[in-house]
Write a protein that holds these residues in place. Structure first.
Motif, PDB file in Angstrom:
ATOM      1  N   THR A 289      -9.992  -2.858   3.745  1.00  0.00           N
ATOM      2  CA  THR A 289      -9.000  -2.855   4.819  1.00  0.00           C
ATOM      3  C   THR A 289      -8.458  -4.256   5.055  1.00  0.00           C
ATOM      4  OG1 THR A 289     -10.166  -1.003   5.857  1.00  0.00           O
ATOM      5  CG2 THR A 289      -8.603  -2.220   7.224  1.00  0.00           C
TER       6      THR A 289
ATOM      7  N   ALA B  29      -6.073  -5.133   2.265  1.00  0.00           N
ATOM      8  CA  ALA B  29      -4.776  -4.475   2.416  1.00  0.00           C
ATOM      9  C   ALA B  29      -3.932  -5.168   3.484  1.00  0.00           C
ATOM     10  CB  ALA B  29      -4.974  -3.003   2.770  1.00  0.00           C
ATOM     11  N   ILE B  30      -4.555  -5.500   4.597  1.00  0.00           N
ATOM     12  CA  ILE B  30      -3.819  -6.179   5.671  1.00  0.00           C
ATOM     13  C   ILE B  30      -3.350  -7.552   5.207  1.00  0.00           C
ATOM     14  CG2 ILE B  30      -4.087  -7.214   7.961  1.00  0.00           C
ATOM     15  CD1 ILE B  30      -5.939  -4.811   8.627  1.00  0.00           C
TER      16      ILE B  30
ATOM     17  N   LEU C 180      -0.366  -7.212   2.957  1.00  0.00           N
ATOM     18  CA  LEU C 180       0.854  -6.918   3.716  1.00  0.00           C
ATOM     19  C   LEU C 180       1.366  -8.160   4.446  1.00  0.00           C
ATOM     20  CD1 LEU C 180      -0.034  -3.403   5.133  1.00  0.00           C
ATOM     21  CD2 LEU C 180       1.637  -3.935   3.354  1.00  0.00           C
TER      22      LEU C 180
ATOM     23  N   ILE D 183       5.499  -1.156   0.832  1.00  0.00           N
ATOM     24  CA  ILE D 183       4.494  -1.032   1.889  1.00  0.00           C
ATOM     25  C   ILE D 183       3.745   0.294   1.752  1.00  0.00           C
ATOM     26  CG2 ILE D 183       4.165  -0.803   4.383  1.00  0.00           C
ATOM     27  CD1 ILE D 183       6.445  -2.793   4.761  1.00  0.00           C
ATOM     28  N   PHE D 184       4.485   1.356   1.475  1.00  0.00           N
ATOM     29  CA  PHE D 184       3.862   2.667   1.316  1.00  0.00           C
ATOM     30  C   PHE D 184       2.839   2.658   0.181  1.00  0.00           C
ATOM     31  CE2 PHE D 184       3.735   6.776  -0.846  1.00  0.00           C
ATOM     32  CZ  PHE D 184       3.197   7.553   0.162  1.00  0.00           C
TER      33      PHE D 184
ATOM     34  N   ILE E 262       1.173   0.098  -1.108  1.00  0.00           N
ATOM     35  CA  ILE E 262       0.010  -0.721  -0.752  1.00  0.00           C
ATOM     36  C   ILE E 262      -0.910   0.046   0.189  1.00  0.00           C
ATOM     37  CG2 ILE E 262      -0.727  -2.806   0.488  1.00  0.00           C
ATOM     38  CD1 ILE E 262       1.824  -4.148  -0.632  1.00  0.00           C
ATOM     39  N   ILE E 263      -0.335   0.672   1.196  1.00  0.00           N
ATOM     40  CA  ILE E 263      -1.146   1.436   2.155  1.00  0.00           C
ATOM     41  C   ILE E 263      -1.771   2.664   1.492  1.00  0.00           C
ATOM     42  CG2 ILE E 263      -1.032   2.825   4.264  1.00  0.00           C
ATOM     43  CD1 ILE E 263       1.040   0.811   5.301  1.00  0.00           C
ATOM     44  N   ALA E 264      -1.012   3.368   0.656  1.00  0.00           N
ATOM     45  CA  ALA E 264      -1.526   4.581   0.019  1.00  0.00           C
ATOM     46  C   ALA E 264      -2.672   4.279  -0.936  1.00  0.00           C
ATOM     47  CB  ALA E 264      -0.398   5.301  -0.714  1.00  0.00           C
TER      48      ALA E 264
ATOM     49  N   ASN F  54      -4.625   1.530  -1.155  1.00  0.00           N
ATOM     50  CA  ASN F  54      -5.787   1.002  -0.443  1.00  0.00           C
ATOM     51  C   ASN F  54      -6.427   2.064   0.435  1.00  0.00           C
ATOM     52  OD1 ASN F  54      -6.194  -1.974  -1.008  1.00  0.00           O
ATOM     53  ND2 ASN F  54      -3.993  -1.865  -0.699  1.00  0.00           N
ATOM     54  N   GLY F  55      -5.627   2.901   1.045  1.00  0.00           N
ATOM     55  CA  GLY F  55      -6.164   4.004   1.846  1.00  0.00           C
ATOM     56  C   GLY F  55      -6.999   4.961   1.013  1.00  0.00           C
TER      57      GLY F  55
END
Length: 59
Positions: free
Chosen positions: A9, A12-13, A16, A28-29, A31-33, A35-36
């Motif tokens: 987490t 990822a932050i 960003l 952004i999507f 990176i979040i997807a 890492n999520g």
């Protein structure tokens, strides 16, 4: 495993905040997807290990 999920987490932050989403071929999507997805895997694995340890100690 929970610690690794927390570190993922943070990674990822950090990505960003550093503006990695502005790079070509990255959003952004994405990176979040991505890492999520890995954060979810680490949390599920940690939960399963915790459950298995608890069940083993009960028997």
């Amino acid at each position: 495993m929970f610690a690794m999920a927390a570190m993922q987490t943070v990674i990822a932050i950090t990505a960003l905040l550093m503006g990695t989403a502005d790079a070509t071929g990255s959003s952004i999507f994405e990176i979040i997807a991505v890492n999520g997805f890995f954060i979810t895997l680490f949390v599920v694995a940690a939960s399963l290990f915790s459950y298995a340890a608890k069940v083993r100690n009960e028997s």
